[in-house]
Design a protein around this motif. Sequence first.
Motif, short mmCIF file in Angstrom:
data_model
loop_
_atom_site.label_atom_id
_atom_site.label_comp_id
_atom_site.label_asym_id
_atom_site.label_seq_id
_atom_site.Cartn_x
_atom_site.Cartn_y
_atom_site.Cartn_z
N VAL A 53 -16.30 -54.40 -34.76
CA VAL A 53 -15.54 -53.47 -33.88
C VAL A 53 -15.13 -52.09 -34.60
O VAL A 53 -14.69 -52.02 -35.69
N PHE A 54 -15.48 -51.24 -33.64
CA PHE A 54 -15.33 -49.71 -34.37
C PHE A 54 -13.97 -49.29 -33.54
O PHE A 54 -14.02 -49.42 -32.23
N VAL A 55 -13.07 -48.69 -34.23
CA VAL A 55 -11.87 -48.16 -33.56
C VAL A 55 -12.11 -46.63 -33.93
O VAL A 55 -12.14 -46.17 -34.93
N PHE A 56 -11.88 -46.09 -32.61
CA PHE A 56 -12.12 -44.54 -32.85
C PHE A 56 -10.78 -43.89 -32.58
O PHE A 56 -9.83 -44.20 -32.33
N GLN A 61 -16.22 -40.29 -24.88
CA GLN A 61 -17.52 -40.82 -24.48
C GLN A 61 -18.49 -41.33 -25.42
O GLN A 61 -19.40 -40.30 -25.89
N HIS A 62 -18.06 -41.99 -26.64
CA HIS A 62 -18.71 -42.13 -27.75
C HIS A 62 -20.00 -42.86 -27.52
O HIS A 62 -20.31 -43.58 -26.57
N CYS A 63 -20.74 -42.46 -28.49
CA CYS A 63 -22.28 -42.93 -28.51
C CYS A 63 -22.70 -43.55 -30.01
O CYS A 63 -21.98 -43.30 -30.98
N MET A 64 -23.45 -44.66 -29.83
CA MET A 64 -23.82 -45.30 -30.87
C MET A 64 -25.34 -44.97 -31.30
O MET A 64 -26.03 -44.80 -30.49
N TRP A 65 -25.95 -45.08 -32.42
CA TRP A 65 -27.38 -45.09 -32.69
C TRP A 65 -27.56 -46.14 -33.55
O TRP A 65 -26.75 -46.65 -34.12
N MET A 66 -29.04 -46.44 -33.99
CA MET A 66 -29.46 -47.86 -34.62
C MET A 66 -30.23 -47.10 -35.89
O MET A 66 -30.96 -47.88 -36.71
N LYS A 67 -29.98 -46.01 -36.50
CA LYS A 67 -30.71 -45.46 -37.83
C LYS A 67 -30.27 -46.39 -39.04
O LYS A 67 -29.19 -46.36 -39.16
N ALA A 100 -20.94 -44.84 -24.14
CA ALA A 100 -20.04 -45.33 -23.19
C ALA A 100 -19.91 -44.61 -22.00
O ALA A 100 -20.34 -43.33 -21.68
N ALA A 101 -19.76 -45.44 -20.88
CA ALA A 101 -19.80 -44.80 -19.28
C ALA A 101 -18.61 -44.20 -19.06
O ALA A 101 -18.32 -43.16 -17.92
N ALA A 102 -17.56 -44.33 -20.00
CA ALA A 102 -16.43 -43.59 -19.73
C ALA A 102 -15.58 -43.30 -20.82
O ALA A 102 -16.17 -44.12 -22.00
N PRO A 103 -14.61 -42.69 -21.06
CA PRO A 103 -13.71 -42.52 -22.40
C PRO A 103 -13.42 -43.91 -22.92
O PRO A 103 -12.87 -44.72 -22.34
N ALA A 104 -13.87 -44.05 -24.13
CA ALA A 104 -13.78 -45.45 -24.83
C ALA A 104 -13.00 -45.19 -26.18
O ALA A 104 -12.98 -44.24 -26.73
N ARG A 105 -12.21 -46.39 -26.62
CA ARG A 105 -11.41 -46.31 -27.59
C ARG A 105 -12.03 -47.03 -28.63
O ARG A 105 -11.81 -47.03 -29.86
N PHE A 106 -12.87 -48.19 -28.30
CA PHE A 106 -13.48 -48.99 -29.27
C PHE A 106 -14.65 -49.55 -28.90
O PHE A 106 -15.23 -49.25 -27.87
N ALA A 107 -15.79 -49.87 -29.80
CA ALA A 107 -17.02 -50.33 -29.62
C ALA A 107 -17.05 -51.70 -30.37
O ALA A 107 -16.53 -51.61 -31.62
#
Length: 136
Positions: A53-56, A61-67, A100-107
Amino acid sequence: MAALVPAIVGAQMQVAELGAGMFRIETEVAYTGPDRQLGLMNRKSMPAHRGMVFVFPQNAQHCMWMKNTLLPLSVAFLDDGGRILNIEDMQPQTEDNHCAAAPARFALEMNLGWFRERGIKAGDLIRGTERLPAPR
């Protein structure tokens, strides 16, 4: 139940217990900048009940990638209250943005298909996010 303890695996991240429906999730907690940057990079496997879990620091609208990430993953973006905004499937070693589809606090990242296989979808609640450490 949700006590934070040092992680046994990974980059010495803390571990917290979250819940989704009837499922228990053991998550490594990425709440510092370096932990969020490292994420699950270079891992070759992850147990089915485990995730990260990522705590921002702020809702955005956070984004993730897989590098440099070797595992196929699914990510659920969560609002302040732990409600799932959207779930994205991500392929290993790509630089595609998954946002994220909307503002997010966690991923919450889990093995690919984990949410779908358990019938967990947008609008569902992930329990335990209120006990996660504040981001640094």
